[in-house]
Structures are given as C-alpha cells and as structure tokens.
Design an enzyme around this catalytic site. Structure first.
Site, PDB file in Angstrom:
ATOM      1  N   GLY A 191     -22.719 -80.475 -14.336  1.00 26.92           N
ATOM      2  CA  GLY A 191     -23.843 -80.110 -15.182  1.00 26.92           C
ATOM      3  C   GLY A 191     -23.453 -79.014 -16.150  1.00 26.92           C
ATOM      4  O   GLY A 191     -22.581 -78.198 -15.862  1.00 26.92           O
ATOM      5  N   SER A 192     -24.094 -78.998 -17.314  1.00 23.03           N
ATOM      6  CA  SER A 192     -23.868 -77.916 -18.260  1.00 23.03           C
ATOM      7  C   SER A 192     -24.646 -76.685 -17.803  1.00 23.03           C
ATOM      8  O   SER A 192     -25.443 -76.746 -16.883  1.00 23.03           O
ATOM      9  CB  SER A 192     -24.319 -78.337 -19.654  1.00 23.03           C
ATOM     10  OG  SER A 192     -23.509 -79.395 -20.115  1.00 23.03           O
TER      11      SER A 192
ATOM     12  N   ASP B  93     -22.788 -84.619  -8.218  1.00 24.81           N
ATOM     13  CA  ASP B  93     -21.416 -84.664  -8.733  1.00 24.81           C
ATOM     14  C   ASP B  93     -20.565 -85.611  -7.893  1.00 24.81           C
ATOM     15  O   ASP B  93     -19.811 -86.423  -8.419  1.00 24.81           O
ATOM     16  CB  ASP B  93     -20.785 -83.264  -8.712  1.00 24.81           C
ATOM     17  CG  ASP B  93     -21.346 -82.374  -9.814  1.00 24.81           C
ATOM     18  OD1 ASP B  93     -21.331 -82.783 -10.976  1.00 24.81           O
ATOM     19  OD2 ASP B  93     -21.802 -81.267  -9.497  1.00 24.81           O
TER      20      ASP B  93
ATOM     21  N   HIS C 152     -26.626 -72.880  -9.633  1.00 17.36           N
ATOM     22  CA  HIS C 152     -27.697 -73.531 -10.382  1.00 17.36           C
ATOM     23  C   HIS C 152     -28.973 -72.732 -10.287  1.00 17.36           C
ATOM     24  O   HIS C 152     -30.027 -73.180 -10.698  1.00 17.36           O
ATOM     25  CB  HIS C 152     -27.943 -74.940  -9.848  1.00 17.36           C
ATOM     26  CG  HIS C 152     -26.728 -75.779  -9.906  1.00 17.36           C
ATOM     27  ND1 HIS C 152     -25.853 -75.855  -8.858  1.00 17.36           N
ATOM     28  CD2 HIS C 152     -26.225 -76.515 -10.895  1.00 17.36           C
ATOM     29  CE1 HIS C 152     -24.850 -76.635  -9.211  1.00 17.36           C
ATOM     30  NE2 HIS C 152     -25.046 -77.040 -10.435  1.00 17.36           N
TER      31      HIS C 152
ATOM     32  N   HIS D  19     -22.882 -73.774 -17.126  1.00 20.47           N
ATOM     33  CA  HIS D  19     -21.928 -72.926 -16.410  1.00 20.47           C
ATOM     34  C   HIS D  19     -20.796 -72.454 -17.317  1.00 20.47           C
ATOM     35  O   HIS D  19     -19.723 -72.095 -16.842  1.00 20.47           O
ATOM     36  CB  HIS D  19     -21.352 -73.671 -15.209  1.00 20.47           C
ATOM     37  CG  HIS D  19     -22.382 -74.268 -14.323  1.00 20.47           C
ATOM     38  ND1 HIS D  19     -23.350 -73.503 -13.722  1.00 20.47           N
ATOM     39  CD2 HIS D  19     -22.642 -75.549 -13.958  1.00 20.47           C
ATOM     40  CE1 HIS D  19     -24.151 -74.291 -13.009  1.00 20.47           C
ATOM     41  NE2 HIS D  19     -23.740 -75.536 -13.147  1.00 20.47           N
TER      42      HIS D  19
ATOM     43  N   LYS E  40     -16.932 -80.447  -7.905  1.00 21.39           N
ATOM     44  CA  LYS E  40     -17.615 -79.414  -7.124  1.00 21.39           C
ATOM     45  C   LYS E  40     -18.545 -80.102  -6.125  1.00 21.39           C
ATOM     46  O   LYS E  40     -19.154 -81.127  -6.432  1.00 21.39           O
ATOM     47  CB  LYS E  40     -18.420 -78.494  -8.049  1.00 21.39           C
ATOM     48  CG  LYS E  40     -17.526 -77.769  -9.067  1.00 21.39           C
ATOM     49  CD  LYS E  40     -18.270 -76.690  -9.839  1.00 21.39           C
ATOM     50  CE  LYS E  40     -19.423 -77.188 -10.692  1.00 21.39           C
ATOM     51  NZ  LYS E  40     -19.103 -78.317 -11.585  1.00 21.39           N
TER      52      LYS E  40
END
Lengths: 193, 330
Positions: free
Chosen positions: B53-54, B109, B218, B56, B104
């Site tokens: 996911g974006s 994921d 997150h 990070h 991860k």
C-alpha cells in the site's frame, strides 16, 4: 436465476456498497486500516463498468467477470477473497438459467474459495463467519433468510476476538467491534434477497 | 483534513507522476502504478520487486534504483497492490535470472503477491518470496496473522539489493533476505493517528496525553494504550521489547524510523537514548540510520529496528546504493 437477474444482483451490490462505504470504512478504522469501504466501492464501480456491454451467455459469465474485475481492481485482502469467491461461483454456473439448488452449490463453492485462500476458520472474526450461516440459510429457506442470517452473524462478530486478517494484530482489543468483512458479506447477501 | 491533494481518488497516481518528474533516472508506469529502475531489466541479475500500500514513502518506490529494488508496485493508500500490477512489475524486473518478491506480512499483500507469483510462474518467470515479519509487538502464534512487516523491510531490501547487484543467484539472494529478516526486530510507538485521504479523518482517537504502544505502520492500533512518558522511558520500552523477542549481543544495524509526523529533532533525541541503552546491553551499533523511511502518512511516532548483523550483512549494507530515498557510496 437468469443472466439478467445475475446482473441485477451485482448492480444491487454495487449500489449498497456505495451507499454503505463510509460505514464499512468506519468499522475498518476501528480494527483494521480503514480502507474497506473505499476499496469495495472502487472495485464494484469497476465491475459495473466491466459488465456494461459485456456479452454474458450464462449466469457464470456474469459472476466470473465480476470476480476477475474485483481481483484486478480492489487489492488488499478483500479483492482476492471476494474476487475468488465470485470466480468460483461463476465457474459452477454454466447455463443461462440456474436453479436455486445450483445457486446454493455455487455459494458453497464461493465459500470454499474464501476459506482456501484466507485460511480462516469459523469464529476467527472474518467474512467466513457471515458466509457460513448465510449459505446454510439459503439452502433451507432461500435468499431472504440468507440475508438475515448474514446480518445476524455479522453483528455477532462484535463479541469475537480476531484471529485472522489485520484485526488479529489487536488481540483482545478487537473484541467489541463488528468485523467489516462480515459486514460487507451481509450487504452482498442483502442485495440477493 | 488539510493535505496537498487535488482529489482523494487520484493521490497515488499523481504522487507517482511527481516522483517521475523529480527522478528522470527512473521509469514510472502510471497504468499499473509502478516505479521501475531506468535500466531494468538488468540482464542476468536476479530481479527484486517489492510493493504494498502507498502511504509509507519513501518505501517502496523511493528505494528503486542501483543496489536496491528493480521495481516497486504502489497500491492505493494502505491497500496492497493488485496481482496484475505485481505481475507487470515482475516482468519489468526479470532479466532472465528470476525475480524475488519482498513481501511484508499483511494478509492482503501476501494474497496478492501469491497470486502474482503464480501468474508469473505460468509465464515461465521463476519467483522466490521473502516474507518480512519483524514487528515484535505482535504475538507470533498460529492464532494470529503473524508478525507484521515494518522497518526491517528497508534493511532486507538494501542488503539483498547489493547482493543481487553482485550477480548472486536468486536462491542465494532469497536466503540472505530471509536471514536478515530473521535477525531483525522492530517496535513502534505512535503519538497520533494517521489520516488517509479517502477517510479524511484520523484512523483512531488518541487523547493528547496518551500513546499507542506497539502500533503498526498503517495506523492500526497496537498492543496497548499508555500515558505519554519521557523519551528515555519510551526508548527503554522499545529496546526491551525487541531484545526480548530477538536476543543477541554484538554488532547491529539500528534504524530509528519516523512514521511521518515526527520532526528529526525528536527522532535524534530518541536515537540518543536508544544508543545509550544499547551500549549498556553489549550491543555495538555498527551502522545507524535516523529519519523517515517507512512512514505511515502523517502519523507522529517512531519505530525502532535492530538487525543483529554479521560481516557479510555489514559489507552488503555498505555497498553503493542510488535511489531517491537512500543513496551512498557513489
């Protein structure tokens, strides 16, 4: 169920997911990362586009297309799980018109796909908790009972401790929150009723 | 919510466009939301792909380049990328020696990378996977999804990136990645929640005088809530948690990572406390890194990662790297 009814079911899911996106996101913020509503809304919007002008000959065609689109548009855990479920259902429904019994078999195949991919057991506080009683109720009493069973089961996840998915990181602190995946599953069955 | 955005739905695509403008040495595939090394695929080199996911940043797109990743796929904010995108990244990275997926440990994921690996296999691309699960805040039992992948992801990607650059085989690169993960532990504390553009409000409520202990990247809440205390006590808590789960002495790579909303002034202060504590535990900080590397949007907080390193890991850590987020030795 015929091809048009299958299309209507998917359209109804898209509408309810859009209407309830904020609720799903709020539930997911409490015990996950807060993307469930936005993801499903984006996914089913893409499904709606994909089904426009798509020539479906069987009920399965509609559901397989739905599944493939969810996998390629949603991401997260819900994309592969719901996507595989719809694809598995689609593969079993190979005629333009399917009986209630055949549709029940398809729901079973969808549940099996979710369990195989996600590895969740009943009681883990996931969408499996809503799917299981919904499929059983569908077989006995039809879609209306399935929707009610899924909704009750989704509410009942509130008291469970999560053992799969992102909520499992919370351990005991996940107790007291309704599972967003079980909640979106209830929406899918409500759209069928 | 106050953010530099145009439309909450287009944040990732537009950020990638900006990354492409700032780094012409990289290629960006806007359709699949990929960042690709300019000279990829490198013939005969094991390709390395990561993603997730974006939110990070600079992880993972900021770690694409010489000595690190060949391609990264950016999912929506806090949402793993889809199999099609991961497959496209895998194709872009394959120089004929196979591709390693650095994943991860989050359910989404893992599922999407598994599906992509199968699809790549169907195309004749050999794929190995390294699962990063360094977050010791999570109880690692068969009853949970297992430990999360957090700060150690950077160390894994840096070390194996260097090894792949030297021409090591896919199997060796994967084995080293798993070893680095095994030697690493991380623990995070958050002072505020992150606000995703789609949700528009903080992911959880945290009173002004409380902190979330053992938080994930997150913004998903952590082990417990506690009163905010002195930095020295927070540092002790982090070090204790990591060393209890990953006990070792000797040399270590230490990463004190900001989660996006904490100034460097505080990160360096916290690092100073960590360094003092580690000296008392017979741990020699062989290499260190302080800054925002594996972030959680605007979350205030920090994660600490300790990787018990050997000569080979340190040698690979020191090897040249040229990426937007990490650059040395060149």
């Amino acid at each position: 169920m015929n091809v048009e009814q299958a299309r209507a079911w998917i359209a109804a899911i898209a509408a309810t997911v859009e209407a309830e996106a904020e609720t799903l996101t709020r539930l997911d913020s409490a015990i996950g990362d807060g993307d469930h509503g936005a993801n499903l809304k984006r996914g089913f919007a893409a499904v709606r586009t994909a089904l426009e002008g798509f020539e479906a000959h069987t009920v399965g065609d509609v559901l397989t297309k739905t599944g493939a689109t969810l996998i390629s548009k949603v991401g997260g855990a819900s994309g592969p799980l719901y996507g595989s479920a719809f694809r598995a259902m689609g593969k079993t429904l190979t005629s333009p018109d399917v009986t209630t019994e055949q549709f029940g078999d398809a729901l079973d195949a969808g549940l099996a796909a979710i369990r195989k991919l996600g590895g969740a057991q009943p009681g883990d506080k996931t969408m499996v908790d809503a799917w299981l009683p919904a499929v059983a109720a569908f077989r006995k009493k039809g879609p209306q009972a399935a929707a009610t069973a899924a909704e009750e089961a989704a509410r009942a996840t509130t008291d469970l401790q999560a053992r799969k998915g992102r909520a499992s990181y919370l351990g005991e602190r996940s107790i007291g929150h309704q599972d967003p995946g079980a909640t979106s599953t209830a929406l899918i069955f409500r759209a069928l009723a | 919510m106050k953010k530099f955005i145009n439309d909450p739905g287009d944040v990732v695509a537009q950020a990638l466009a900006g990354l492409a403008a700032a780094h012409p040495e990289l290629r960006v595939d806007p359709d699949n939301q990929l960042v690709i090394r300019g000279d990829a695929p490198v013939r005969g080199k094991a390709g390395i792909v990561s993603g997730g996911g974006s939110g990070h940043e600079p992880l993972h797109g900021g770690f694409v380049g010489l000595g690190m990743l060949d391609a990264a796929c950016a999912g929506e904010v806090f949402t793993s990328p889809v199999p099609d995108a991961i497959l496209a990244a895998t194709r872009a990275a394959d120089g004929g020696a196979g591709v390693l997926h650095v994943v991860k440990n989050y359910t989404g994921d893992v599922l999407n990378f598994e599906m992509a690996a199968e699809l790549a296999g169907d195309e004749g691309i050999t794929v190995e996977t390294v699962l990063v699960d360094d977050d010791v805040a999570v109880q690692d039992s068969t009853w949970t999804a297992g430990r999360r992948g957090t700060g150690a992801t950077l160390i894994v990607e840096k070390v194996i990136g260097a090894l792949a650059e030297e021409g090591a085989s896919l199997k060796d690169v994967a084995a080293t990645g798993r070893a680095v993960n095994e030697r690493s532990g991380s623990f995070a504390v958050a002072l505020t929640a992150a606000t995703t553009p789609a949700a528009g409000q903080p992911g959880f409520d945290l009173p002004d005088d409380e902190m979330e202990v053992g938080v994930g990247i997150h913004g998903e809440p952590g082990r417990r809530r506690a009163k905010v205390t002195r930095a020295s006590e927070i540092a002790t808590l982090m070090v204790d948690a990591i060393l209890e789960a990953k006990p070792a002495q000797g040399r270590a790579i230490v990463l004190l990572n900001g989660l996006g909303g904490t100034p460097l002034l505080e990160l360096y202060l916290l690092y100073g406390e960590v360094a003092t504590i580690l000296a008392g535990r017979n741990i020699e900080i062989a290499r260190s890194l302080v800054g925002n590397y594996v972030t959680s949007l605007d979350m205030a907080g920090a994660s600490l990662t300790i990787c018990h390193a050997d000569d080979e890991i340190l040698r690979l850590w020191d090897a040249p790297v040229r990426t937007p987020g990490l650059r040395w030795g060149l």
